[in-house]
Design a protein around this motif. Structure first.
Motif, PDB file in Angstrom:
ATOM      1  N   GLU A 529      49.378  15.022  92.907  1.00 32.00           N
ATOM      2  CA  GLU A 529      49.989  14.427  91.718  1.00 32.00           C
ATOM      3  C   GLU A 529      49.831  15.336  90.504  1.00 32.00           C
ATOM      4  O   GLU A 529      50.762  15.474  89.689  1.00 32.00           O
ATOM      5  CB  GLU A 529      49.349  13.069  91.447  1.00 32.00           C
ATOM      6  N   HIS A 530      48.669  15.964  90.363  1.00 29.00           N
ATOM      7  CA  HIS A 530      48.400  16.762  89.167  1.00 29.00           C
ATOM      8  C   HIS A 530      48.807  18.224  89.310  1.00 29.00           C
ATOM      9  O   HIS A 530      49.176  18.866  88.315  1.00 29.00           O
ATOM     10  CB  HIS A 530      46.915  16.686  88.812  1.00 29.00           C
ATOM     11  N   ASN A 531      48.735  18.770  90.514  1.00 28.80           N
ATOM     12  CA  ASN A 531      48.985  20.207  90.697  1.00 28.80           C
ATOM     13  C   ASN A 531      50.188  20.515  91.572  1.00 28.80           C
ATOM     14  O   ASN A 531      50.513  21.680  91.783  1.00 28.80           O
ATOM     15  CB  ASN A 531      47.750  20.878  91.316  1.00 28.80           C
ATOM     16  N   GLY A 532      50.834  19.489  92.129  1.00 33.94           N
ATOM     17  CA  GLY A 532      51.895  19.733  93.088  1.00 33.94           C
ATOM     18  C   GLY A 532      51.326  19.846  94.487  1.00 33.94           C
ATOM     19  O   GLY A 532      50.152  20.202  94.669  1.00 33.94           O
ATOM     20  N   PRO A 533      52.157  19.590  95.523  1.00 34.85           N
ATOM     21  CA  PRO A 533      51.640  19.516  96.890  1.00 34.85           C
ATOM     22  C   PRO A 533      51.544  20.843  97.629  1.00 34.85           C
ATOM     23  O   PRO A 533      51.001  20.884  98.732  1.00 34.85           O
ATOM     24  CB  PRO A 533      52.670  18.619  97.575  1.00 34.85           C
ATOM     25  N   GLU A 534      52.043  21.923  97.047  1.00 35.30           N
ATOM     26  CA  GLU A 534      52.208  23.157  97.834  1.00 35.30           C
ATOM     27  C   GLU A 534      50.896  23.771  98.309  1.00 35.30           C
ATOM     28  O   GLU A 534      50.864  24.518  99.290  1.00 35.30           O
ATOM     29  CB  GLU A 534      53.005  24.199  97.040  1.00 35.30           C
ATOM     30  N   ASN A 535      49.782  23.506  97.637  1.00 35.78           N
ATOM     31  CA  ASN A 535      48.504  24.121  98.019  1.00 35.78           C
ATOM     32  C   ASN A 535      47.673  23.273  98.972  1.00 35.78           C
ATOM     33  O   ASN A 535      46.627  23.734  99.433  1.00 35.78           O
ATOM     34  CB  ASN A 535      47.659  24.405  96.773  1.00 35.78           C
ATOM     35  N   TYR A 536      48.123  22.049  99.293  1.00 35.75           N
ATOM     36  CA  TYR A 536      47.234  21.121  99.947  1.00 35.75           C
ATOM     37  C   TYR A 536      47.783  20.640 101.291  1.00 35.75           C
ATOM     38  O   TYR A 536      48.992  20.507 101.482  1.00 35.75           O
ATOM     39  CB  TYR A 536      46.959  19.929  99.029  1.00 35.75           C
ATOM     40  N   SER A 537      46.873  20.374 102.199  1.00 33.94           N
ATOM     41  CA  SER A 537      47.223  19.782 103.491  1.00 33.94           C
ATOM     42  C   SER A 537      46.107  18.839 103.901  1.00 33.94           C
ATOM     43  O   SER A 537      44.978  18.925 103.389  1.00 33.94           O
ATOM     44  CB  SER A 537      47.428  20.856 104.562  1.00 33.94           C
ATOM     45  N   ARG A 538      46.407  17.946 104.828  1.00 32.47           N
ATOM     46  CA  ARG A 538      45.405  16.974 105.275  1.00 32.47           C
ATOM     47  C   ARG A 538      45.634  16.672 106.745  1.00 32.47           C
ATOM     48  O   ARG A 538      46.778  16.479 107.181  1.00 32.47           O
ATOM     49  CB  ARG A 538      45.495  15.689 104.457  1.00 32.47           C
ATOM     50  N   HIS A 539      44.540  16.665 107.524  1.00 30.89           N
ATOM     51  CA  HIS A 539      44.608  16.410 108.963  1.00 30.89           C
ATOM     52  C   HIS A 539      43.617  15.301 109.315  1.00 30.89           C
ATOM     53  O   HIS A 539      42.429  15.388 108.975  1.00 30.89           O
ATOM     54  CB  HIS A 539      44.261  17.668 109.760  1.00 30.89           C
ATOM     55  N   VAL A 540      44.091  14.274 109.993  1.00 31.73           N
ATOM     56  CA  VAL A 540      43.237  13.207 110.493  1.00 31.73           C
ATOM     57  C   VAL A 540      43.145  13.363 112.005  1.00 31.73           C
ATOM     58  O   VAL A 540      44.162  13.379 112.701  1.00 31.73           O
ATOM     59  CB  VAL A 540      43.797  11.829 110.111  1.00 31.73           C
ATOM     60  N   ILE A 541      41.916  13.495 112.501  1.00 33.32           N
ATOM     61  CA  ILE A 541      41.676  13.810 113.905  1.00 33.32           C
ATOM     62  C   ILE A 541      41.429  12.509 114.676  1.00 33.32           C
ATOM     63  O   ILE A 541      40.408  11.840 114.495  1.00 33.32           O
ATOM     64  CB  ILE A 541      40.466  14.749 114.078  1.00 33.32           C
ATOM     65  N   ASP A 542      42.349  12.160 115.543  1.00 32.61           N
ATOM     66  CA  ASP A 542      42.214  10.932 116.328  1.00 32.61           C
ATOM     67  C   ASP A 542      41.020  11.016 117.279  1.00 32.61           C
ATOM     68  O   ASP A 542      40.759  12.066 117.887  1.00 32.61           O
ATOM     69  CB  ASP A 542      43.489  10.679 117.138  1.00 32.61           C
TER      70      ASP A 542
END
Length: 571
Positions: A529-542
Motif C-alpha cells: 500500500e505504501h511502497n507499491g507491490p513490485e518489491n514484495y512477494s509472499r508464499h504460504v507453505i501448505d
C-alpha cells in the motif's frame, strides 16, 4: 571379540581412557628473520619458505593429560620444510602438552609441541611450538586454538635458532582433524563417546560442535546420556568469525563457502543457535541445500543465541535490531569484499531484521522474512499468554530468564515454573517430552510434530537454551499493539516504511499456530500500500507450521526450493 575391543576390555583397573587424533598445520618459517614470529612469517611468505606438518597425537590417559600439566602425549609424523631439507623430516619421539599454565599470563593456557626431527641424511633439528589460549570469552577462540608459533633449532632444543614462523590450521584440515578423534583404552561405545565428548569440550570448546565432531549437548532431561556422533555435513569446512557489536557484545558468524553466489546470512529464531539450521538429523539441512547450489552461506548467532554467554543477560529486540544486524552485515562485507548481502531470517530473527531495516540497515540487497513480521499475530495459546502479561508475572516472581533446560539446583521460582508446565494448555500438539512441554510453555507451538522425524525430535534440544524476560515483555507489547513497537511501547518502526523499498519476500507456514499467517499478510499489504507491490512477494507453505519449515523431514523437498528461488531472483 578381538583387536581394539579386546584391548579395551583388558584395560587395567583405575586407568583412564585416552584419545588419539591427527593434526595438520601449514604456514611459513624464515631462516633469515628469527627475532619475531609475525615478522618471520611475513618474510617467509614473501620468500616462499613454507613449513607444514602432519602428526598423530596419542594421549594414553586423558585424565592425566588434563589434570597434570607435566603429563605428555606422544607425537609421531613428518614435517615438510624445504628451507631445512629437500625431503620430509621424521618426527622422533615428539611430545604434546594440553592446556599448561602460561607463567606470564594468569588467565591463559598453552598447548605445547616438541618435535625432534631427523632428515634422511641424519641431520637433526628440533621444532618447538606453542598455542596461547586466552580466557577472553571466545573473541579469538578460532585464532587461539589454530595458531602455532614455531621455532626450529639446529641439532637439539639447545641449538641455535634455524628458523622461526607461524603455522595455522586451515578450516578444511580442522574439520578433518575433528573427525579423526577417537578414544583408546575404553571399555565400550558409551565410554568412548563420553571420552570424546569431554576431550572435545576441553580441546576446542564450541568449535568442536561447529565442525561436526562427536560432541553434542546431552539432553537436560537425561544428564547421564552419552554424547552422540553427528553426521558430516555436506557443506565443506566451516570458518568461524567472532566479532563485536558497537555496544561491545561478542557475536559469531559461521561460514560455509559454497561458491560465487551470495553471500547470504541465515538468522535463526529467538532462543535458538545456529544449530537450528545445521542440525544433522535430516537428510539435507538448509545450509547444505544452499551450499550445493553455489551459495556463500553465513549463519548468525546473535545475542539471543544460547551458544553465546549474552543469551542469559537482559536485552531487548531493539538492541538486536540496532546493534547485531549492522555488525553482522559489515563483518560479512569486510571479509568477502562484497558490496551487499542477502538475509534469510526466521521468527524473531526475521522480526528484528525488519526492525533493523527500519533503522536504516545498509548493505542488504534483498531479504526473506520467515513467519514473524512487523504485524505479529499469535495463535490462541500465545494470545492467552499476551493477554495476562505472563512475562511480567514471571518477572515478578524473580525469573529473569526462561530455559528449555532443567537446573541442577532450581530456585523456588524455577520449581514453580516447572509445576506450571503440568497445568499449561498444550494446544493441538500433545507430547510427553519434557523438552517439548518447556518449548510449548516458553514460546507456543514451535513445530508440527508430524513434520519431524524421530532423530530430530530426540535431538532438537541441542539448538535451544535460555531466553531472557525483557524480550518476552516486548513481544507481548507488540502482540497487544498489533504491530511492532519499541520496548517502551513507542511506534518507531512502521513510520519508517520508505526504508523498506527493497526486495522482501515473506514465507509462512499455512498451519503456523505460533504466529499465524495473518501477520505476514498484514505486513505484505502494508508495504504494498505504501511502497507499491513490485518489491514484495509472499508464499504460504501448505502442510507446514513454524520451525518445521527448516527442520521438517521433507523440508528440502517442500520448502527450501521456494526460499532459494527468491534468493536466486536477486543474486
Amino acid at each position: 571379540m578381538g583387536g581394539a575391543d579386546e584391548r579395551r576390555d583388558q584395560r587395567p583397573r583405575g586407568r583412564a581412557p585416552g584419545v588419539q587424533f591427527t593434526e595438520t598445520m601449514r604456514g611459513f618459517v624464515s631462516t633469515t628473520v628469527t627475532d619475531d614470529f609475525t615478522a618471520a612469517s611475513e618474510r617467509a611468505r614473501h620468500d616462499g619458505s613454507p613449513l607444514e606438518f602432519t602428526v598423530t597425537v596419542t594421549a594414553d590417559d586423558l585424565d592425566l593429560l588434563v589434570d597434570d600439566p607435566d603429563h605428555e602425549a606422544h607425537l609421531e609424523g613428518s614435517v615438510v620444510a624445504p628451507a631445512l631439507s629437500g625431503h620430509p623430516l621424521t618426527v622422533e619421539n615428539g611430545r604434546f602438552n594440553l592446556l599448561t599454565r602460561d607463567g606470564d599470563l594468569s588467565r591463559a593456557r598453552q598447548m605445547l609441541y616438541a618435535m625432534p626431527l631427523v632428515a634422511t641424511d641424519g641431520t637433526r633439528f628440533h621444532l618447538e611450538g606453542f598455542k596461547e589460549i586466552h580466557d577472553d570469552d571466545g573473541l579469538d577462540l578460532w585464532s587461539d586454538t589454530t595458531t602455532l608459533f614455531v621455532t626450529v633449532h639446529a641439532g637439539d632444543q639447545h641449538g641455535p635458532v634455524a628458523a622461526r614462523g607461524v603455522l595455522k590450521i586451515h578450516p578444511r584440515d580442522f574439520a578433518r582433524q575433528v573427525r579423526t578423534m577417537h578414544a583408546i583404552g575404553t571399555t565400550g561405545p558409551l565410554e568412548e563417546l563420553g571420552t570424546l565428548g569431554r576431550f572435545g569440550r576441553l580441546f576446542a570448546g564450541s568449535l568442536n560442535e561447529v565442525f561436526g565432531g562427536v560432541l553434542s549437548t546431552p539432553s537436560a532431561f537425561e544428564p547421564g546420556a552419552a554424547p552422540r556422533r553427528r553426521r558430516e555435513l555436506r557443506c565443506g569446512a566451516p570458518e568461524v568469525h567472532d566479532f563485536l557489536t558497537a555496544d561491545g557484545v561478542l557475536l559469531r558468524l559461521t561460514r560455509y563457502r559454497g561458491g560465487a553466489k551470495g553471500p547470504v546470512i541465515l538468522s535463526p529464531g529467538f532462543g535458538t543457535s545456529a544449530l537450528a539450521y545445521t542440525i544433522d538429523t535430516t537428510a539435507t539441512n538448509y545450509p547444505e541445500f544452499l551450499y550445493e547450489r553455489g551459495y556463500d552461506v553465513w549463519i548468525l548467532d546473535y545475542r539471543a543465541s544460547p551458544a553465546l554467554p549474552t543469551s542469559s543477560t537482559q536485552f531487548t529486540l531493539d538492541d538486536i535490531a540496532r546493534f547485531d544486524y549492522p555488525a553482522a552485515v559489515q563483518t560479512v562485507l569486510d571479509v568477502t569484499g562484497a558490496d551487499t548481502v542477502q538475509i534469510m531470517a526466521h521468527c524473531i530473527g526475521s522480526l528484528t531484521m525488519l526492525m533493523s531495516i527500519a533503522n536504516g540497515l545498509q548493505g542488504v540487497r534483498s531479504a526473506i522474512a520467515s513467519q514473524v513480521t512487523l504485524h505479529p499475530r499469535a495463535g490462541v495459546v500465545n494470545q492467552m499468554r499476551a493477554g495476562i502479561f505472563a512475562a511480567d508475572a514471571l518477572g515478578g516472581l524473580g525469573l529473569e530468564t526462561l530455559t528449555t533446560e532443567v537446573a541442577e539446583d532450581p530456585s523456588w521460582a524455577e520449581r514453580l515454573y516447572d509445576t506450571a508446565l503440568h497445568l499449561y494448555p498444550a494446544g493441538e500438539e500433545q507430547c510427553g517430552s519434557p523438552f517439548c512441554r518447556r518449548v510449548m510453555f516458553m514460546y507456543g507451538e514451535v513445530y508440527d510434530h508430524e513434520q519431524l522425524n524421530d532423530a530430530t525430535h530426540e535431538h532438537l534440544h541441542e539448538a535451544f537454551g535460555v531466553a531472557n524476560m525483557e524480550t518476552f515483555k516486548q513481544i507481548t507489547r507488540a502482540l497487544r499493539a498489533g504491530h511492532i513497537v519499541t520496548a517502551e511501547g513507542v511506534d518507531a518502526y512502521l513510520p519508517e516504511v520508505e526504508r523498506f523499498r527493497m526486495p522482501i519476500s515473506f514465507i509462512h507456514g499455512a498451519d503456523n499456530r505460533l504466529f499465524t499467517p495473518e501477520g505476514s499478510q498484514l505486513t505484505y499489504d502494508y508495504l504494498c500500500e505504501h511502497n507499491g507491490p513490485e518489491n514484495y512477494s509472499r508464499h504460504v507453505i501448505d502442510g507446514y507450521a513454524h520451525m518445521d519449515c527448516f527442520i521438517g523431514k521433507d523440508a528440502a523437498r517442500d520448502v527450501y526450493p521456494v526460499i532459494t528461488a527468491e534468493l536466486d531472483l536477486h543474486n
